[in-house]
Write an enzyme that holds these catalytic residues in place. Sequence first.
Site, PDB file in Angstrom:
ATOM      1  N   LYS A 270       0.837  -1.211   0.000  1.00  0.00           N
ATOM      2  CA  LYS A 270       0.000   0.000   0.000  1.00  0.00           C
ATOM      3  C   LYS A 270       0.868   1.255   0.000  1.00  0.00           C
ATOM      4  O   LYS A 270       1.768   1.403   0.832  1.00  0.00           O
ATOM      5  CB  LYS A 270      -0.921   0.049   1.220  1.00  0.00           C
ATOM      6  CG  LYS A 270      -1.819   1.297   1.190  1.00  0.00           C
ATOM      7  CD  LYS A 270      -2.776   1.354   2.359  1.00  0.00           C
ATOM      8  CE  LYS A 270      -2.243   2.145   3.512  1.00  0.00           C
ATOM      9  NZ  LYS A 270      -2.651   3.568   3.542  1.00  0.00           N
TER      10      LYS A 270
ATOM     11  N   ASP B 152      -3.761   4.339  -2.128  1.00  0.00           N
ATOM     12  CA  ASP B 152      -4.756   4.862  -1.181  1.00  0.00           C
ATOM     13  C   ASP B 152      -4.751   6.388  -1.221  1.00  0.00           C
ATOM     14  O   ASP B 152      -4.053   7.029  -0.448  1.00  0.00           O
ATOM     15  CB  ASP B 152      -4.375   4.333   0.221  1.00  0.00           C
ATOM     16  CG  ASP B 152      -5.341   4.772   1.309  1.00  0.00           C
ATOM     17  OD1 ASP B 152      -6.469   5.184   0.980  1.00  0.00           O
ATOM     18  OD2 ASP B 152      -4.960   4.685   2.491  1.00  0.00           O
TER      19      ASP B 152
ATOM     20  N   LYS C 284      -7.783   8.342  -1.383  1.00  0.00           N
ATOM     21  CA  LYS C 284      -9.028   8.871  -0.794  1.00  0.00           C
ATOM     22  C   LYS C 284      -9.552  10.072  -1.574  1.00  0.00           C
ATOM     23  O   LYS C 284      -9.708  11.179  -1.038  1.00  0.00           O
ATOM     24  CB  LYS C 284      -8.823   9.239   0.682  1.00  0.00           C
ATOM     25  CG  LYS C 284      -8.382   8.051   1.547  1.00  0.00           C
ATOM     26  CD  LYS C 284      -8.378   8.388   3.021  1.00  0.00           C
ATOM     27  CE  LYS C 284      -7.993   7.208   3.892  1.00  0.00           C
ATOM     28  NZ  LYS C 284      -6.565   6.825   3.795  1.00  0.00           N
TER      29      LYS C 284
ATOM     30  N   ASP D 221     -14.083  14.847  -4.612  1.00  0.00           N
ATOM     31  CA  ASP D 221     -14.254  16.104  -5.354  1.00  0.00           C
ATOM     32  C   ASP D 221     -15.546  15.958  -6.164  1.00  0.00           C
ATOM     33  O   ASP D 221     -16.291  14.994  -5.959  1.00  0.00           O
ATOM     34  CB  ASP D 221     -13.013  16.333  -6.255  1.00  0.00           C
ATOM     35  CG  ASP D 221     -12.755  17.826  -6.510  1.00  0.00           C
ATOM     36  OD1 ASP D 221     -13.725  18.544  -6.846  1.00  0.00           O
ATOM     37  OD2 ASP D 221     -11.602  18.259  -6.386  1.00  0.00           O
ATOM     38  N   ILE D 222     -15.822  16.878  -7.079  1.00  0.00           N
ATOM     39  CA  ILE D 222     -17.025  16.704  -7.890  1.00  0.00           C
ATOM     40  C   ILE D 222     -16.840  15.488  -8.804  1.00  0.00           C
ATOM     41  O   ILE D 222     -15.696  15.098  -9.105  1.00  0.00           O
ATOM     42  CB  ILE D 222     -17.342  17.979  -8.713  1.00  0.00           C
ATOM     43  CG1 ILE D 222     -16.196  18.329  -9.665  1.00  0.00           C
ATOM     44  CG2 ILE D 222     -17.681  19.151  -7.790  1.00  0.00           C
ATOM     45  CD1 ILE D 222     -16.555  19.411 -10.665  1.00  0.00           C
TER      46      ILE D 222
ATOM     47  N   THR E 167     -11.289   7.469  10.873  1.00  0.00           N
ATOM     48  CA  THR E 167     -11.233   7.058  12.287  1.00  0.00           C
ATOM     49  C   THR E 167     -10.663   8.162  13.165  1.00  0.00           C
ATOM     50  O   THR E 167     -10.749   8.090  14.391  1.00  0.00           O
ATOM     51  CB  THR E 167     -10.391   5.781  12.465  1.00  0.00           C
ATOM     52  OG1 THR E 167      -9.202   5.942  11.719  1.00  0.00           O
ATOM     53  CG2 THR E 167     -11.145   4.566  11.997  1.00  0.00           C
TER      54      THR E 167
ATOM     55  N   ARG F  69       3.696  -0.566  10.372  1.00  0.00           N
ATOM     56  CA  ARG F  69       4.868  -0.625  11.251  1.00  0.00           C
ATOM     57  C   ARG F  69       5.162  -1.970  11.903  1.00  0.00           C
ATOM     58  O   ARG F  69       6.338  -2.281  12.105  1.00  0.00           O
ATOM     59  CB  ARG F  69       4.762   0.498  12.287  1.00  0.00           C
ATOM     60  CG  ARG F  69       4.983   1.865  11.649  1.00  0.00           C
ATOM     61  CD  ARG F  69       4.464   2.986  12.485  1.00  0.00           C
ATOM     62  NE  ARG F  69       2.996   2.943  12.582  1.00  0.00           N
ATOM     63  CZ  ARG F  69       2.278   3.776  13.317  1.00  0.00           C
ATOM     64  NH1 ARG F  69       2.886   4.708  14.023  1.00  0.00           N
ATOM     65  NH2 ARG F  69       0.963   3.685  13.332  1.00  0.00           N
TER      66      ARG F  69
HETATM   67  O1  C5P Z   1       1.809   1.330  10.722  1.00  0.00           O
HETATM   68  P1  C5P Z   1       0.349   1.016  10.793  1.00  0.00           P
HETATM   69  O2  C5P Z   1       0.055  -0.470  10.765  1.00  0.00           O
HETATM   70  O3  C5P Z   1      -0.350   1.739  11.905  1.00  0.00           O
HETATM   71  O4  C5P Z   1      -0.201   1.587   9.392  1.00  0.00           O
HETATM   72  C1  C5P Z   1      -1.539   1.542   9.063  1.00  0.00           C
HETATM   73  C2  C5P Z   1      -1.798   2.126   7.712  1.00  0.00           C
HETATM   74  O5  C5P Z   1      -3.204   2.215   7.555  1.00  0.00           O
HETATM   75  C3  C5P Z   1      -1.253   3.535   7.508  1.00  0.00           C
HETATM   76  O6  C5P Z   1      -0.949   3.658   6.106  1.00  0.00           O
HETATM   77  C4  C5P Z   1      -2.416   4.414   7.883  1.00  0.00           C
HETATM   78  O7  C5P Z   1      -2.402   5.632   7.222  1.00  0.00           O
HETATM   79  C5  C5P Z   1      -3.593   3.577   7.417  1.00  0.00           C
HETATM   80  N1  C5P Z   1      -4.840   3.843   8.119  1.00  0.00           N
HETATM   81  C6  C5P Z   1      -4.993   3.709   9.494  1.00  0.00           C
HETATM   82  N2  C5P Z   1      -6.179   3.941  10.095  1.00  0.00           N
HETATM   83  C7  C5P Z   1      -7.184   4.336   9.370  1.00  0.00           C
HETATM   84  C8  C5P Z   1      -7.076   4.481   7.999  1.00  0.00           C
HETATM   85  C9  C5P Z   1      -5.868   4.224   7.403  1.00  0.00           C
HETATM   86  O8  C5P Z   1      -4.054   3.346  10.191  1.00  0.00           O
HETATM   87  N3  C5P Z   1      -8.320   4.532   9.970  1.00  0.00           N
END
Ligand code: C5P
Length: 234
Positions: A32, A59, A61, A64-65, A123, A214
């Site tokens: 991703k 990703d 997101k 827009d119109i 979130t 991570r």
């Molecule tokens: O490092 P980690 O496992 O926290 O990464 C999660 C990935 O998912 C990141 O790219 C983060 O931007 C994305 N993400 C998230 N929570 C969300 C939406 C997307 O952690 N609600």
Amino acid sequence: MSNPIFVALDTTETGKAAALAARLGPLVGGIKLGLEFFVAQGPAGVAEVARAGSPLFLDLKLHDIPNTVAGAMRAVARLAPALTTIHASGGSDMMKAAVAAAREEADKRGVAPAKVLAVTILTSLDQAGMGAVGIPGTVLDQVRRLAELARRAGVDGLVCSPHEVAAVRNAVGTDMMLVVPGIRPAWSAVEDQKRIMTPREALRQGADVLVIGRPITAADAPEEAARRIAHELS
Ligand code: C5P
């Protein structure tokens, strides 16, 4: 999907992302890349990372119109991602335009169309934050409302928090792909994620794809972490 893990490469550096994609690609279901990387490195950077051959989740997101999102989605489709994202709050016409554009451009190029996923409520917004932008009711009600709107607009799937996945699966049935971030194996650090779930539990609650960053990318041995998670799921 045989390996449900998409590893999030949250960096702005092409060299770093490409090296991780090459190392981890064979061990996961896909890679991703998000807005941070795309704004820094553009389509050329994405193409460089995609060269390793793994399915790509781009990703961005989009919101827009409808005409603008359709144009952006055609440009996204030229990068042939497996998955890409739009905001459900852009409305039904915007979502329909996005899906149509993704399919038309993929057809034109003779490649499989990206699955278009809708983000419902970020979130990072809680009920108070939602109220402040004028949306009444609970977060879960609004998530369900947007999930249903996305389903009716022909969107392929949804991004949901671990916290929501069971309720969303219940609301939309089995046709939509549910993609879930905020995943932490029991043995990894939680970092800034608040509402987390283990990979196995997220799948049990109805997730199809797990976005994991991570716990893999920041591990001392990223390959070993990816293998360990995949093994726990098999
Ligand atoms: O490092 P980690 O496992 O926290 O990464 C999660 C990935 O998912 C990141 O790219 C983060 O931007 C994305 N993400 C998230 N929570 C969300 C939406 C997307 O952690 N609600």
